[in-house]
Design an enzyme around this catalytic site. Structure first.
Site, short mmCIF file in Angstrom:
data_model
loop_
_atom_site.label_atom_id
_atom_site.label_comp_id
_atom_site.label_asym_id
_atom_site.label_seq_id
_atom_site.Cartn_x
_atom_site.Cartn_y
_atom_site.Cartn_z
N CYS A 120 0.83 -1.21 0.00
CA CYS A 120 0.00 0.00 0.00
C CYS A 120 0.86 1.26 0.00
O CYS A 120 1.78 1.38 0.82
CB CYS A 120 -0.92 0.01 1.23
SG CYS A 120 -1.99 1.46 1.33
N CYS B 146 -2.83 -0.03 9.15
CA CYS B 146 -2.02 -1.26 9.08
C CYS B 146 -0.68 -1.02 9.75
O CYS B 146 -0.10 0.06 9.63
CB CYS B 146 -1.79 -1.69 7.63
SG CYS B 146 -3.28 -2.26 6.77
N CYS C 123 -6.88 1.06 -1.08
CA CYS C 123 -6.80 0.33 0.19
C CYS C 123 -6.75 -1.16 -0.14
O CYS C 123 -7.77 -1.75 -0.50
CB CYS C 123 -7.99 0.64 1.09
SG CYS C 123 -7.96 -0.25 2.66
N TYR D 45 -25.06 -13.56 22.48
CA TYR D 45 -24.50 -12.46 21.70
C TYR D 45 -24.63 -12.82 20.21
O TYR D 45 -23.66 -12.77 19.45
CB TYR D 45 -23.04 -12.19 22.05
CG TYR D 45 -22.78 -11.92 23.51
CD1 TYR D 45 -22.87 -10.63 24.04
CD2 TYR D 45 -22.44 -12.95 24.38
CE1 TYR D 45 -22.61 -10.39 25.38
CE2 TYR D 45 -22.18 -12.73 25.72
CZ TYR D 45 -22.27 -11.44 26.22
OH TYR D 45 -22.02 -11.22 27.55
N GLU E 167 -29.43 -11.59 22.33
CA GLU E 167 -28.62 -10.48 21.82
C GLU E 167 -29.17 -9.18 22.41
O GLU E 167 -30.38 -9.02 22.55
CB GLU E 167 -28.68 -10.45 20.30
CG GLU E 167 -28.31 -9.17 19.61
CD GLU E 167 -26.87 -8.76 19.85
OE1 GLU E 167 -26.63 -7.55 20.05
OE2 GLU E 167 -25.98 -9.63 19.84
N CYS F 284 -12.84 -11.63 19.76
CA CYS F 284 -11.98 -10.70 19.04
C CYS F 284 -10.91 -10.12 19.97
O CYS F 284 -10.17 -9.22 19.58
CB CYS F 284 -12.80 -9.58 18.41
SG CYS F 284 -13.73 -8.59 19.60
#
Length: 409
Positions: free
Chosen positions: A57, A66, A141, A273, A293, A367
Site C-alpha cells: 500500500c 495497518c 486500500c 450475543y 442479543e 476478538c
C-alpha cells in the site's frame, strides 16, 4: 541511536532491549532510530531481515490502519499465533492450537472511513494517521474489497454536504452487501438541528448517482434504493442500520463452519450475543436454538429472516442485555452446547453462569484474546478443559488476532 531489534511487541512495533519500541522494524534488524524515551521512530534500516517485504500500500507508514505490511506473511502469521499462545499462558492455559485461518487482501467488506472538510464538491476521506487524529486521505486500500475501493470518489462526493456545522466530524461506516453498499453516517453535528433539507437532498442525489443500496444517518434513513441483505446459512437477513457483520465473508464462513462442526450432535443449543444470526442459522440446522442479543433491531432481523429458511430445527430469539441479565445456569438445564461471541470486553457475567451450569460444551468466539483468556480461566476452574483453539486472522496486517475456542467437560 542504533538498535538491534530482538522481537515484536503487542502493537506490532519492533522491540530492542530497554525495552525500546520502534514501528516498522523486524526481529534481527539493525536500525537507526530518532526521538527519545521508549518510543522511537525509524530513521533507516541498516541491516534488513530476510523476512522484510515491500508493503503493497502506498499509504503504509502514514495511515494508522495497518502496522505489519512490511513482514513476510508466514512469519507475520506465526507471530500472531505466538502472541495468542502467550496471552493464554498468562492465565496458565495450554491447549491444541490449530492452523490459523487468514483473511486475504481485497476481502474486507466493512470499513470505517473518516471524513474531513475538503472542497465544495468532495470531502477528504480516509483513515486516521498513525498515533494521531489527523486524516490520511486514501485513494486505494489493499485490504478492502475492490467494490469499496472503487466507490471512494463517490463516498467523498457524498460526504461533502455533511460539513454545514464546523463541529461535524463524520465517519462513514461502509458495508458491502450482495445488494450493494450500505452506509451508516455518524458524527454529524445534531445539536444545531442536523443537516438542512438541501444538504440531505444532496446526499440522497449522490447516493442515487453512485447506486448505493442505502444511506442512514445515526440510524435514520437518508436514502434507500434496495434493502441491504446478507445470506447467513439458509436464511436471507435484511440488515438493520449499523448492523454488525464479521469483517470478511471468508473468515465468517471459516468460523461458522468450525462452530457448526464442533456443535455437531447437540440436542439443544444456546447462541449468546447472536447478533443478526451469524452462527444461529447454521446451529439451527443441528438442533433447536435459543438466541440472545442486546440489540433489539438485530433480534428482529433474525426472527424475520426465519421465514426465508425452512427446515431449521427451531429458533427462539430474545433481545436481552447479557451483562445486566445473563442467561442463568438454571435456564440452561436442558442445553448441552452454548456458543458465545461477546464484544471486546468479554463475557464475565455470562461466563460465571456457564461455570455454574451443567452444559457439556461451550464454544467461545472472541476478538480479544485477553478477555477470552480471563473468561476461559473461569470455565477451566469450574471443570471445563479448553480442547482446541482456531486462530483467525481477520484483520489483515494489524496486530489483532481473533479465535474460536472449544471447551468440554
Amino acid at each position: 541511536m542504533e538498535l538491534t531489534i530482538t522481537g515484536v511487541g503487542g502493537e506490532g512495533d519492533g522491540v530492542a532491549p530497554g525495552p525500546i519500541y520502534t514501528p516498522f522494524t523486524l526481529p534481527g534488524e539493525r536500525v537507526r532510530v530518532t526521538g527519545g524515551g521508549d518510543r522511537r521512530e525509524l530513521d533507516v534500516v541498516l541491516e534488513a531481515s530476510p523476512e522484510r517485504v515491500e508493503p503493497p500500500c502506498p499509504h503504509f507508514g502514514v495511515c494508522g490502519g495497518c502496522a505489519l505490511q512490511h513482514w513476510r506473511h508466514d512469519a507475520y502469521l506465526a507471530w500472531k499465533v505466538s502472541r495468542l499462545v502467550h496471552t493464554l499462558s498468562l492465565q496458565r492455559i495450554e491447549t491444541e492450537m490449530l492452523s490459523p485461518f487468514a483473511a486475504q487482501p481485497g476481502t474486507r467488506r466493512r470499513v470505517a472511513l473518516h471524513a474531513r472538510k475538503g472542497s465544495r464538491d468532495a470531502a477528504r476521506i480516509g483513515f486516521k494517521a498513525r498515533k494521531s487524529w489527523d486524516l490520511v486521505s486514501v485513494a486505494t486500500c489493499p485490504i478492502a474489497d475492490p467494490a469499496i475501493e472503487a466507490a471512494l470518489p463517490m463516498l467523498a462526493k457524498m460526504a461533502a454536504p455533511l460539513f454545514e456545522h464546523p463541529k461535524s466530524a463524520p465517519t462513514l461506516h461502509v458495508t458491502l452487501t450482495p445488494s450493494g453498499l450500505d452506509i451508516e453516517i455518524t458524527g454529524v453535528e445534531r445539536k444545531s438541528g442536523g443537516l438542512s433539507a438541501d444538504a440531505r437532498m444532496t446526499v440522497a442525489e449522490v447516493a442515487a448517482e453512485a447506486d448505493f443500496a442505502r444511506v442512514t444517518m445515526d440510524g435514520e434513513p437518508a436514502y434507500m434504493s434496495r434493502q441491504p441483505t446478507v445470506r447467513l446459512g439458509q436464511a436471507v437477513v435484511a440488515l438493520p442500520p449499523g448492523a454488525f457483520l464479521q469483517a470478511t465473508p471468508q473468515t465468517e464462513a471459516a468460523m461458522v463452519g468450525f462452530v457448526g462442526e464442533q456443535a455437531g450432535g447437540a440436542t439443544r443449543i444456546a447462541d449468546l450475543y447472536c447478533g443478526v444470526g451469524t452462527f444461529t442459522f447454521r446451529l439451527a440446522e443441528i438442533a433447536p436454538v435459543y438466541a440472545a442479543e442486546g440489540s433489539a433491531p438485530a433480534v428482529k432481523a433474525l426472527t424475520t429472516a426465519l421465514a426465508t429458511a425452512p427446515g431449521l430445527k427451531g429458533v427462539t430469539a430474545e433481545a436481552r442485555d447479557l451483562v445486566r441479565r445473563p442467561v442463568l445456569a438454571e435456564e440452561l438445564k436442558k442445553t448441552d452446547v452454548v456458543v458465545f461471541d461477546p464484544p471486546r470486553a468479554g463475557a464475565a457475567e455470562q461466563t460465571a453462569e456457564l461455570a455454574r451450569s451443567s452444559v457439556a460444551k461451550v464454544i467461545g468466539v472472541s476478538c480479544n484474546p485477553a478477555t477470552f483468556a480471563r473468561d476461559a480461566r473461569v470455565l477451566i476452574d469450574a471443570g471445563f478443559s479448553l480442547d482446541r483453539v482456531l486462530p483467525v486472522d481477520q484483520f489483515l496486517w494489524s496486530p489483532h488476532i481473533e479465535l474460536v475456542g472449544v471447551f468440554s467437560r
